[in-house]
Design a protein around this motif. Structure first.
Motif, PDB file in Angstrom:
ATOM      1  N   ALA B 180       0.837  -1.203   0.000  1.00 54.49           N
ATOM      2  CA  ALA B 180       0.000   0.000   0.000  1.00 54.49           C
ATOM      3  C   ALA B 180       0.873   1.254   0.000  1.00 54.49           C
ATOM      4  O   ALA B 180       0.573   2.243  -0.688  1.00 54.49           O
ATOM      5  CB  ALA B 180      -0.932  -0.014   1.208  1.00 54.49           C
ATOM      6  N   THR B 181       1.956   1.211   0.751  1.00 51.76           N
ATOM      7  CA  THR B 181       2.845   2.369   0.828  1.00 51.76           C
ATOM      8  C   THR B 181       3.552   2.607  -0.509  1.00 51.76           C
ATOM      9  O   THR B 181       3.673   3.750  -0.957  1.00 51.76           O
ATOM     10  CB  THR B 181       3.878   2.167   1.955  1.00 51.76           C
ATOM     11  N   TYR B 182       4.005   1.520  -1.158  1.00 46.97           N
ATOM     12  CA  TYR B 182       4.628   1.685  -2.481  1.00 46.97           C
ATOM     13  C   TYR B 182       3.651   2.354  -3.438  1.00 46.97           C
ATOM     14  O   TYR B 182       3.993   3.298  -4.141  1.00 46.97           O
ATOM     15  CB  TYR B 182       5.054   0.331  -3.057  1.00 46.97           C
ATOM     16  N   LEU B 183       2.431   1.824  -3.437  1.00 49.81           N
ATOM     17  CA  LEU B 183       1.426   2.360  -4.361  1.00 49.81           C
ATOM     18  C   LEU B 183       1.185   3.837  -4.086  1.00 49.81           C
ATOM     19  O   LEU B 183       1.145   4.658  -5.000  1.00 49.81           O
ATOM     20  CB  LEU B 183       0.121   1.567  -4.236  1.00 49.81           C
ATOM     21  N   LYS B 184       1.053   4.183  -2.815  1.00 51.15           N
ATOM     22  CA  LYS B 184       0.796   5.571  -2.433  1.00 51.15           C
ATOM     23  C   LYS B 184       1.929   6.466  -2.947  1.00 51.15           C
ATOM     24  O   LYS B 184       1.688   7.508  -3.555  1.00 51.15           O
ATOM     25  CB  LYS B 184       0.706   5.657  -0.909  1.00 51.15           C
ATOM     26  N   ASN B 185       3.167   6.028  -2.723  1.00 49.46           N
ATOM     27  CA  ASN B 185       4.302   6.835  -3.160  1.00 49.46           C
ATOM     28  C   ASN B 185       4.336   6.988  -4.677  1.00 49.46           C
ATOM     29  O   ASN B 185       4.597   8.072  -5.188  1.00 49.46           O
ATOM     30  CB  ASN B 185       5.614   6.221  -2.678  1.00 49.46           C
ATOM     31  N   TYR B 186       4.069   5.889  -5.394  1.00 50.52           N
ATOM     32  CA  TYR B 186       4.093   5.965  -6.859  1.00 50.52           C
ATOM     33  C   TYR B 186       2.998   6.892  -7.377  1.00 50.52           C
ATOM     34  O   TYR B 186       3.209   7.650  -8.312  1.00 50.52           O
ATOM     35  CB  TYR B 186       3.953   4.572  -7.476  1.00 50.52           C
ATOM     36  N   ILE B 187       1.813   6.815  -6.750  1.00 49.82           N
ATOM     37  CA  ILE B 187       0.715   7.665  -7.204  1.00 49.82           C
ATOM     38  C   ILE B 187       1.049   9.132  -6.951  1.00 49.82           C
ATOM     39  O   ILE B 187       0.876   9.996  -7.815  1.00 49.82           O
ATOM     40  CB  ILE B 187      -0.604   7.273  -6.508  1.00 49.82           C
ATOM     41  N   GLU B 188       1.585   9.402  -5.775  1.00 54.52           N
ATOM     42  CA  GLU B 188       1.926  10.793  -5.460  1.00 54.52           C
ATOM     43  C   GLU B 188       3.031  11.311  -6.376  1.00 54.52           C
ATOM     44  O   GLU B 188       3.027  12.474  -6.767  1.00 54.52           O
ATOM     45  CB  GLU B 188       2.330  10.909  -3.992  1.00 54.52           C
ATOM     46  N   LYS B 189       3.958  10.416  -6.728  1.00 46.96           N
ATOM     47  CA  LYS B 189       5.049  10.829  -7.612  1.00 46.96           C
ATOM     48  C   LYS B 189       4.536  11.103  -9.023  1.00 46.96           C
ATOM     49  O   LYS B 189       5.015  12.014  -9.701  1.00 46.96           O
ATOM     50  CB  LYS B 189       6.136   9.736  -7.647  1.00 46.96           C
ATOM     51  N   SER B 190       3.558  10.306  -9.458  1.00 50.07           N
ATOM     52  CA  SER B 190       3.042  10.471 -10.822  1.00 50.07           C
ATOM     53  C   SER B 190       2.333  11.814 -10.975  1.00 50.07           C
ATOM     54  O   SER B 190       2.306  12.401 -12.053  1.00 50.07           O
ATOM     55  CB  SER B 190       2.082   9.334 -11.175  1.00 50.07           C
ATOM     56  N   GLY B 191       1.729  12.293  -9.895  1.00 54.32           N
ATOM     57  CA  GLY B 191       1.044  13.577  -9.938  1.00 54.32           C
ATOM     58  C   GLY B 191      -0.258  13.554 -10.714  1.00 54.32           C
ATOM     59  O   GLY B 191      -0.952  14.558 -10.821  1.00 54.32           O
ATOM     60  N   LYS B 192      -0.642  12.384 -11.243  1.00 51.84           N
ATOM     61  CA  LYS B 192      -1.857  12.322 -12.072  1.00 51.84           C
ATOM     62  C   LYS B 192      -3.093  12.002 -11.242  1.00 51.84           C
ATOM     63  O   LYS B 192      -4.209  12.138 -11.699  1.00 51.84           O
ATOM     64  CB  LYS B 192      -1.688  11.261 -13.158  1.00 51.84           C
ATOM     65  N   ALA B 193      -2.890  11.512 -10.038  1.00 49.57           N
ATOM     66  CA  ALA B 193      -4.033  11.173  -9.203  1.00 49.57           C
ATOM     67  C   ALA B 193      -3.724  11.537  -7.757  1.00 49.57           C
ATOM     68  O   ALA B 193      -2.583  11.845  -7.415  1.00 49.57           O
ATOM     69  CB  ALA B 193      -4.345   9.682  -9.314  1.00 49.57           C
ATOM     70  N   LYS B 194      -4.786  11.508  -6.932  1.00 44.33           N
ATOM     71  CA  LYS B 194      -4.626  11.894  -5.537  1.00 44.33           C
ATOM     72  C   LYS B 194      -5.011  10.721  -4.644  1.00 44.33           C
ATOM     73  O   LYS B 194      -5.975  10.012  -4.940  1.00 44.33           O
ATOM     74  CB  LYS B 194      -5.575  13.063  -5.252  1.00 44.33           C
ATOM     75  N   VAL B 195      -4.261  10.517  -3.573  1.00 46.71           N
ATOM     76  CA  VAL B 195      -4.656   9.502  -2.605  1.00 46.71           C
ATOM     77  C   VAL B 195      -5.600  10.169  -1.609  1.00 46.71           C
ATOM     78  O   VAL B 195      -5.181  11.035  -0.848  1.00 46.71           O
ATOM     79  CB  VAL B 195      -3.428   8.913  -1.882  1.00 46.71           C
ATOM     80  N   VAL B 196      -6.880   9.816  -1.651  1.00 47.54           N
ATOM     81  CA  VAL B 196      -7.854  10.512  -0.820  1.00 47.54           C
ATOM     82  C   VAL B 196      -8.059   9.847   0.536  1.00 47.54           C
ATOM     83  O   VAL B 196      -8.667  10.429   1.425  1.00 47.54           O
ATOM     84  CB  VAL B 196      -9.221  10.661  -1.530  1.00 47.54           C
ATOM     85  N   LEU B 197      -7.575   8.607   0.672  1.00 49.74           N
ATOM     86  CA  LEU B 197      -7.736   7.912   1.946  1.00 49.74           C
ATOM     87  C   LEU B 197      -6.625   6.885   2.064  1.00 49.74           C
ATOM     88  O   LEU B 197      -6.352   6.152   1.120  1.00 49.74           O
ATOM     89  CB  LEU B 197      -9.105   7.212   1.989  1.00 49.74           C
TER      90      LEU B 197
END
Lengths: 302, 375
Positions: B180-197
Motif C-alpha cells: 500500500a505504501t509503495y502504491l501511495k508513493n508511486y501515485i503521489e510521484k506520478s502527480g496524475k491522481a490523488k490519494v484521498v484515503l
C-alpha cells in the motif's frame, strides 16, 4: 456536520454493538451467578454460526423459502449451542465448583482452545462463505439508500431477544431462582432452589443467545471460520465489563457503547486505532466507575 | 572417551580435507541454499527439486565446460544467522554460483559473504527491494521485487482505469502495508491522481462497515486494498452492499480460488495483481512434466523461478566459457535464455527483465489476466 455520514456510522456501530451485546449477555449472566469468566463462550457462538451454516445449506438445497430457512437455522443453532453450553458446564466447570476461583478459569481457557481446534479439525481451517439468510422486509428495501436493511433486522432481533430475556428473568419462576442464586447461592439452596439446575439453565440461555449472535453476524459479514469466536468473545467480554459484569442491562449497554465507539472512532479519526478506542473507553470508564457503567460495587467486608 | 571421539573426528576431518580437493578438479560446484526444514520448508524444497532436475539434464548432455555439475544443497532454515554459516561453508567449498537464498532476511545476511568472494547468487524468491542494492554486483533474482507490484498497480489505476482519486486500505501487516505504501508513493510521484484515503484496518475484525462508510465519503474512483483474502472479501462484499460501484483492486494475497469461493458473487469484477501467467510457455510444460516424472507431484512454490534461475546460471557459464566471475555475470546481463518464465536476461541491477506482475480480474468466477505491461 454531515448527518447522513453520522447516521451511517451510527447504524454500523449499533449493528456491531447489538451482536457484542448478545454475546456479552452470556458472559455477564454466568459471571453474575457463579463468578466465572466463561472463556469458552466465544466458541459457543462460533459453533452456533457453523451449525447454522450447515443447516441453512441443507435447507436451501431443499428449496425452502428464505424466511423459513432463517428461522429454522436459528432454531437448530440455538438447540445445538445450548447442548454444547450445557455439556461444557457439566464437564469443565461443575467438578470445579468448590475449587479456588482460578481453577475453573484455566478450565475455561482449555475448553476454549479445545473447541476451536475441534471445529478446525472437523470442519476446516479456512474461511467458509456464509449464505445471506437474513430476510429483509419489503418496506426496508425502499429505504436501503439511507440505512442498511440487514443491520435494521439485526438490531430489531436483538432488541426483541433482550426484552424477552428481561421478562424471563423478572417474571418467571426460573428467573427468580436465577436471581436468588446470583445473590446468595447457599441461601438460595436453603430456600429450596435447585442451584445446579439453575446454573445449567443459565448456561443454556447464554449459549442460545450466543448462537443467535453467531447466525446474525455470519449472515451479515458473509464468512466464518473457527477463530471468529475468540475475537468476538474478547470484544463481548470487554462490553460486559464495560457495562458492569453481572448486570444484564449493563451488558446490552456495554455492547452498544463499544460498537458505537469503534464505529465513530473509525469514521472520524482512523481505523488504524479501532481497537485502541475500544480499550481507551474501557479504561476511562473503569477509572471513574470501577464496577462498570451499571455495575453495583460490592464492598467486601474484611 | 571424549578424547577418543575428539581424535577420531580429527582423523576423519583430515581424511576429508585430503580427499576433497582431488575431486574438485573435474566437477563444477553449484550451491543451493534455502530453507529445507521446518514450517517454511514448502517454500524452499521446490527450489532444490528444480536445481536437481536442471543439473541432471545438463549432466546428461556432458555437463558444463566438460565437467560434471555437482550440487551442494544446504539448509539455512530461513534464519539469517544460519544463512551466514551456510554461505561461508559454500564459499569454502569453492562453489562457482549459488541458487538461493529463499527468504529475504536470510538472503540479506548471506550476501556480504558472497560479495567478498565474488560468487554470483540467483534467488528465485527473495523479493525485498533493497537486495539488489546490497548485493550488487553478485545478486540476481528471477522474481519481481515487492515494489514492482505497486508500480504496476499505479500504472493500471492511473493509465487504464483513469482514476483521479484513489482510496488505499491495508491490513497493517508487512506485506499489505508495504505494498500500500509503495502504491501511495508511486501515485503521489506520478502527480496524475490523488490519494484521498490511506488507512489500516484490524485483520480478523468482525466487520468493516465503518471503514467502508469512510471510503464512501472520500468519493474515490478506485479502492485498493493491500492484504489477504479474508479481509478483502469482507470489504468487497460490504462495498457492494452499500452500493459503492467503483473498481476494487487488491494484490497477490487475494489472487486465489479461496477469495472467489468466499466472496462468491461479490468477487465478480474485482481486480488483483499477481505474477504474470506463464502457463502458456512451452518450457513451463516441460518443467512441469519433468517434476511430475521425477517426484510424482505438482511442483510447489517458486519452482519455475528456481528452474529459470538454474538455467540462467548454467547458460551464462556455458556462454562465458569459464567460471570467471566477471565473464559469467556479464553473460547473465547480456545473454537471453529461454526459461519457463519466458525469455529472460538480467538488467544492470540484477532484476530479471520480462519477469513481473500482471493485473487480473474476476470474470465468471475465474481470475482472467486483463493487463500485462509489455516489457
Amino acid at each position: 456536520m454531515d448527518w447522513s455520514y453520522f447516521l451511517d456510522l451510527f447504524m454500523s456501530g449499533l449493528t456491531k454493538g447489538s451482536i457484542y451485546a448478545l454475546i456479552a449477555l452470556g458472559y455477564t449472566m454466568v459471571y453474575g451467578i457463579i463468578q466465572l469468566i466463561n472463556f469458552a463462550h466465544g466458541e459457543i457462538y462460533m459453533i452456533g454460526a457453523f451449525v447454522a451454516l450447515i443447516t441453512a445449506t441443507i435447507l436451501t438445497s431443499m428449496g425452502l423459502n428464505l424466511f423459513a430457512v432463517f428461522i429454522l437455522a436459528i432454531l437448530v443453532a440455538v438447540i445445538y449451542s445450548s447442548a454444547y453450553g450445557f455439556t461444557v458446564e457439566k464437564i469443565a466447570y461443575k467438578p470445579l465448583r468448590h475449587a479456588s476461583r482460578l481453577s475453573p478459569l484455566i478450565s475455561a481457557i482449555g475448553m476454549s482452545i479445545f473447541l476451536q481446534n475441534y471445529v478446525m479439525l472437523s470442519q476446516t481451517a479456512d474461511f467458509v462463505p456464509f449464505p445471506e439468510i437474513i430476510p429483509v422486509p419489503k418496506f426496508l428495501e425502499k429505504v436501503s439508500d439511507y440505512v442498511d436493511p440487514v443491520g435494521v433486522v439485526i438490531i430489531v432481533v436483538t432488541v426483541v431477544v433482550m426484552i424477552a430475556l428481561s421478562l424471563f428473568v423478572k417474571k418467571t419462576k426460573i428467573g427468580k431462582a436465577m436471581r436468588a442464586t446470583a445473590q446468595n447461592k447457599t441461601m438460595a439452596m436453603l430456600c429450596g432452589v435447585d442451584v445446579d439446575n439453575t446454573i445449567s439453565v443459565t448456561f443454556v440461555i447464554g449459549s442460545a443467545l450466543a448462537a443467535i449472535g453467531g447466525v446474525l453476524i455470519g449472515a451479515y459479514v458473509g464468512q466464518i471460520n473457527f477463530y471468529i469466536g475468540f475475537i468476538a468473545g474478547l470484544k463481548a467480554f470487554t462490553a460486559a465489563v464495560l457495562g458492569g459484569i453481572g448486570s444484564i442491562p449493563g451488558a446490552a449497554l456495554g455492547g452498544v457503547v463499544l460498537g458505537l465507539t469503534e464505529s465513530f472512532g473509525t469514521g472520524y479519526v482512523s481505523s488504524d486505532y479501532e481497537d485502541v478506542f475500544a480499550f481507551v473507553i474501557l479504561v476511562l470508564i473503569l477509572i471513574f466507575r470501577p464496577a462498570g457503567i451499571l455495575g453495583k460495587s460490592n464492598t467486601e467486608k474484611v | 572417551m571424549k578424547k577418543i571421539f575428539g581424535l577420531l573426528s580429527a582423523a576423519l576431518f583430515t581424511v576429508l580435507a585430503v580427499v576433497a580437493p582431488s575431486f574438485a578438479a573435474d566437477v563444477i560446484k553449484i550451491g543451493v541454499a534455502g530453507v529445507h526444514t521446518g514450517d517454511l520448508a514448502p517454500f524452499g524444497i521446490p527450489t532444490v527439486h528444480a536445481a536437481k532436475i536442471v543439473a541432471e539434464k545438463y549432466n546428461k548432455e556432458g555437463g558444463l565446460l566438460g565437467k560434471k555439475i555437482e550440487l551442494i544443497v544446504l539448509d539455512e532454515q530461513c534464519k539469517p544467522e544460519v544463512a551466514t554459516n551456510v554461505a561461508t561453508s559454500l564459499v569454502t567449498s569453492k562453489v562457482v554460483g549459488v541458487i538461493g537464498h529463499i527468504c529475504s532476511g536470510a538472503t540479506k545476511a548471506a550476501l556480504p559473504i558472497y560479495k567478498q568472494d565474488k560468487i554470483p547468487v540467483i534467488s528465485p524468491s527473495a523479493t525485498n527491494p533493497s537486495l539488489t542494492k546490497i548485493g550488487y554486483p553478485v545478486f540476481f533474482r528471477t522474481i519481481a521485487p515487492d515494489n514492482a507490484q505497486g508500480k504496476l498497480q499505479e500504472e493500471f489505476i492511473v493509465n487504464k482505469l483513469h482514476a483521479k482519486r484513489v482510496a488505499i486500505i491495508h491490513d497493517k501487516g508487512d506485506y499489505g502495508k508495504g505494498l500500500a505504501t509503495y502504491l501511495k508513493n508511486y501515485i503521489e510521484k506520478s502527480g496524475k491522481a490523488k490519494v484521498v484515503l490511506f488507512e489500516g484496518i484490524t485483520p480478523g475484525a468482525m466487520d468493516y462497515s465503518a471503514v467502508v462508510q469512510k471510503i464512501k465519503r472520500a468519493r474515490p474512483d478506485v479502492v485498493m486494498f493491500g492484504g489477504y483474502h479474508p479481509e478483502a472479501s469482507k470489504i468487497a462484499m460490504t462495498m457492494k452492499r452499500k452500493r459503492l460501484k467503483m473498481p476494487f483492486i487488491s494484490d497477490d494475497g487475494i489472487k486465489n480460488d479461496k477469495f472467489i469461493q468466499v466472496a462468491g458473487k461479490y468477487a465478480e469484477g474485482v481486480y488483483a495483481s499477481g505474477p504474470k501467467d506463464v502457463s502458456g510457455n512451452p518450457l513451463y510444460k516441460v518443467a512441469l512434466n519433468e517434476h511430475k516424472k521425477k517426484y510424482g507431484t505438482e511442483p510447489g512454490a517458486f519452482y519455475y523461478n528456481a528452474y529459470a534461475a538454474t538455467q540462467a546460471l548454467f547458460e551464462a557459464i556455458k556462454k562465458a566459457g569459464t567460471t570467471d566471475f566477471a565473464k559469467v555475470t556479464h553473460a547473465l546481463r547480456t545473454n537471453y535464455v529461454e526459461t519457463p518464465l519466458g525469455k529472460i536476461k538480467f538488467d544492470k541491477k540484477g532484476e530479471a527483465e520480462g519477469v513481473g506482475f500482471a493485473v487480473y480480474q474476476v470474470k465468471n468466477g475465474k481470475f482472467v489476466q486483463v493487463y500485462a505491461p509489455s516489457k
